[in-house]
Design a protein around this motif. Structure first.
Motif, PDB file in Angstrom:
ATOM      1  N   LEU A  91     100.297  15.706   4.268  1.00 24.37           N
ATOM      2  CA  LEU A  91     101.336  15.345   3.205  1.00 24.37           C
ATOM      3  C   LEU A  91     102.523  15.062   3.912  1.00 24.37           C
ATOM      4  O   LEU A  91     103.248  15.867   4.809  1.00 24.37           O
ATOM      5  N   PHE A  92     103.155  14.037   3.567  1.00 20.99           N
ATOM      6  CA  PHE A  92     104.548  13.478   3.986  1.00 20.99           C
ATOM      7  C   PHE A  92     105.376  13.454   3.206  1.00 20.99           C
ATOM      8  O   PHE A  92     105.216  12.812   1.880  1.00 20.99           O
ATOM      9  N   ASN A 141      88.989   9.393   9.852  1.00 21.34           N
ATOM     10  CA  ASN A 141      88.885  10.492   8.672  1.00 21.34           C
ATOM     11  C   ASN A 141      89.979  11.018   8.164  1.00 21.34           C
ATOM     12  O   ASN A 141      89.934  11.983   7.106  1.00 21.34           O
ATOM     13  N   ILE A 142      91.230  10.634   8.527  1.00 19.66           N
ATOM     14  CA  ILE A 142      92.349  11.388   7.698  1.00 19.66           C
ATOM     15  C   ILE A 142      92.895  10.571   6.793  1.00 19.66           C
ATOM     16  O   ILE A 142      93.017   9.557   6.405  1.00 19.66           O
ATOM     17  N   ILE A 143      93.197  11.702   5.849  1.00 20.38           N
ATOM     18  CA  ILE A 143      93.673  11.351   4.353  1.00 20.38           C
ATOM     19  C   ILE A 143      95.311  11.346   4.449  1.00 20.38           C
ATOM     20  O   ILE A 143      95.638  12.527   4.890  1.00 20.38           O
ATOM     21  N   TYR A 144      96.145  10.278   4.150  1.00 17.78           N
ATOM     22  CA  TYR A 144      97.677  10.370   4.107  1.00 17.78           C
ATOM     23  C   TYR A 144      97.963  10.529   2.564  1.00 17.78           C
ATOM     24  O   TYR A 144      97.878   9.605   2.093  1.00 17.78           O
ATOM     25  N   ILE A 145      98.764  11.606   2.368  1.00 22.05           N
ATOM     26  CA  ILE A 145      99.541  11.700   1.120  1.00 22.05           C
ATOM     27  C   ILE A 145     100.874  11.715   1.258  1.00 22.05           C
ATOM     28  O   ILE A 145     101.442  12.499   1.693  1.00 22.05           O
ATOM     29  N   GLY A 146     101.438  10.757   0.480  1.00 18.76           N
ATOM     30  CA  GLY A 146     102.995  10.481   1.033  1.00 18.76           C
ATOM     31  C   GLY A 146     103.735  10.581  -0.309  1.00 18.76           C
ATOM     32  O   GLY A 146     103.129  10.104  -1.494  1.00 18.76           O
ATOM     33  N   HIS A 147     104.982  11.192  -0.555  1.00 21.90           N
ATOM     34  CA  HIS A 147     105.933  11.172  -1.838  1.00 21.90           C
ATOM     35  C   HIS A 147     107.012  10.171  -1.312  1.00 21.90           C
ATOM     36  O   HIS A 147     107.733  10.546  -0.285  1.00 21.90           O
ATOM     37  N   SER A 148     107.445   9.297  -2.303  1.00 19.79           N
ATOM     38  CA  SER A 148     108.683   8.612  -2.159  1.00 19.79           C
ATOM     39  C   SER A 148     108.929   7.909  -0.726  1.00 19.79           C
ATOM     40  O   SER A 148     107.980   7.048  -0.364  1.00 19.79           O
ATOM     41  N   ARG A 183     114.244  15.556   1.905  1.00 18.07           N
ATOM     42  CA  ARG A 183     113.522  16.729   1.890  1.00 18.07           C
ATOM     43  C   ARG A 183     112.604  16.930   3.145  1.00 18.07           C
ATOM     44  O   ARG A 183     112.840  16.109   4.264  1.00 18.07           O
ATOM     45  N   ASP A 184     111.831  18.128   3.197  1.00  9.23           N
ATOM     46  CA  ASP A 184     111.120  18.262   4.518  1.00  9.23           C
ATOM     47  C   ASP A 184     109.725  18.782   3.826  1.00  9.23           C
ATOM     48  O   ASP A 184     109.638  18.877   2.763  1.00  9.23           O
ATOM     49  N   ALA A 185     109.084  19.441   4.995  1.00  3.79           N
ATOM     50  CA  ALA A 185     107.682  19.827   4.667  1.00  3.79           C
ATOM     51  C   ALA A 185     107.492  21.025   3.512  1.00  3.79           C
ATOM     52  O   ALA A 185     106.565  21.088   3.023  1.00  3.79           O
ATOM     53  N   ARG A 186     108.931  21.712   3.203  1.00  6.67           N
ATOM     54  CA  ARG A 186     108.581  22.688   2.394  1.00  6.67           C
ATOM     55  C   ARG A 186     108.403  22.443   1.110  1.00  6.67           C
ATOM     56  O   ARG A 186     108.022  23.154  -0.056  1.00  6.67           O
ATOM     57  N   SER A 187     108.780  21.131   0.571  1.00  9.35           N
ATOM     58  CA  SER A 187     108.534  20.532  -0.477  1.00  9.35           C
ATOM     59  C   SER A 187     107.203  20.757  -1.161  1.00  9.35           C
ATOM     60  O   SER A 187     107.012  21.048  -2.544  1.00  9.35           O
TER      61      SER A 187
END
Length: 413
Positions: free
Chosen positions: A93-94, A175-182, A99-103
């Motif tokens: 989760l990126f 096999n890594i799934i990347y989920i990013g926001h903005s 913001r940072d990882a706490r989001s």
């Protein structure tokens, strides 16, 4: 009488120390003795503490980029009492801009990090350079060199370094799934378009929430206006030495009357959410995840707006561009070259990742490796906006089914 007064003062102070969350903006005015308000331990907790609060183990790792940034990332490998050798799919989760990882933990038990840990994924919470979870082997946070980066360096340095750590620990490259926001989506587009081999070797798919690349139609007039002065702003900021903007002042949003003011401003600038739970989450939203904004990142986005949506590398001016790129204009990022499937999920009332711009991203991706989804669907909400991908009142109904559809397809391949 004096003892009675002292007792009341002590009682109210203890209640105030406990109550930090209320169900409505009006309730915050009487939070000290309001029986509707309560204490949420997540507001003052660290990332590991929040993860542990919901029954999961927490691990942290430091990774060092090629240009010397040390970044701390977090992992949710399993439940606290779980003893299992079962291989789990790694999911990164990126976070987005400022913001940072706490989001990814703001909604507590319903947050993306905890939700997908419950579903059996090996969840990783990434951070970027410039957050409080980063440092440098040579520069301090007060050095101007520390802040000389944009989302380009995040995509070319931070993302591959983090992915390599996840691949090494999980033993699951490819096999890594990347989920990013903005901005987390922007960084992934940079990474996979410039480092195609590395991307193809390590990632299974990309899920882009509120995707941002070719700003052109976004509905924030102030950003369009400022984009016309990117050269002047860069000159001023560089010579004044103002290279970052702190966001600690957002903590004021935890108290009345600022809970309602902050919520109103947020919806004015980035879109209205209906329904929303801003009163309840405003204390943790303003306490967690806000981090210093590198102004070169903002300038880079401003350049894209000024160029009518051309998603390209940082523009240093014709002379410097010739030295750096062997061209007077910066090269474009080739989205069509991204070698893995990309699912774009955008909100119907997002003023930042606005529909025409998301559709433009979609049109530039490879025809055989793209999907686009607008939320909400099936009447699960009226309006959703930019932060709803980690703050939506009914996130389990409006967002997770869309992500789950992608993940289930991968499982069935």
């Amino acid at each position: 009488m004096m003892y009675y007064i002292e007792f009341l003062i002590l009682t109210f102070s203890l209640v105030a120390a406990k109550n930090n969350v209320c169900p409505s903006h009006l309730d915050y005015f009487t939070i000290t003795f309001n029986s509707k308000c309560w204490y949420d331990p997540d507001v003052d907790a660290t990332i590991p503490e929040i993860i542990n609060n919901y029954g999961f183990k927490s691990e942290s790792y430091n990774v060092t980029t090629l240009d010397g940034y040390i970044i701390e990332i977090f992992r949710i490998p399993s439940k606290l009492n779980e003893i299992s050798n079962k291989t789990k799919t790694p999911l990164i989760l990126f976070h987005g801009m400022a913001r940072d990882a706490r989001s990814w933990l703001i909604l507590g038990e319903d947050s993306p990090a905890i939700y997908y840990a419950k579903k059996g994924y090996d969840v990783w919470l990434a951070n970027r350079r410039g957050t409080e979870y980063s440092s440098h082997i040579k520069y301090s946070r007060n050095d101007k060199e520390f802040w000389n980066f944009s989302f380009h360096e995040m995509g070319t340095m931070d993302v591959p370094t983090i992915i390599e750590k996840v691949a090494d620990v999980s033993k699951q490259p490819g096999n890594i799934i990347y989920i990013g926001h903005s901005m987390g989506t922007t960084a992934s587009f940079v990474y996979c378009s410039l480092n195609i081999t590395h991307c193809a070797k390590n990632l299974k798919t990309i899920i882009s929430l509120a995707p941002v690349a070719n700003f052109n139609h976004m509905k924030i007039p102030m950003c369009h206006t400022m984009s016309y002065f990117t050269n002047e702003l860069e000159f001023i900021l560089t010579h004044v030495g103002l290279l970052k903007m702190e966001t600690n002042f957002f903590r004021i949003c935890q108290t009345a009357p600022f809970t309602s003011i902050c919520a109103a401003l947020m919806q004015f600038f980035i879109g209205t959410s209906t329904p929303n739970i801003y009163p309840r989450i405003m204390p943790i939203l303003s306490a967690h995840g806000n981090t210093a904004l590198c102004l070169k990142v903002a300038l880079h986005y401003g350049q894209i707006i000024k160029s009518k949506g051309q998603f390209r590398q940082y523009d240093y001016g014709q002379i410097e561009n010739l030295k750096k790129y062997n061209s007077t204009v910066p090269p474009k990022y080739n989205l069509k070259g991204i070698p893995v499937n990309v699912t774009l999920i955008y909100a119907n009332n997002d003023l930042v990742a606005y529909k025409p711009d998301v559709e433009e991203i979609y049109s530039n991706l490879h025809p055989n490796r793209r999907v686009i989804v607008e939320i909400p669907r099936n009447g699960t909400a009226k309006y959703l906006a930019h932060p709803d991908f980690f703050t939506a009142a009914n996130i389990k109904n409006v967002l997770y089914p869309e992500i789950d559809n992608v993940l289930n397809k991968i499982k069935n391949e």
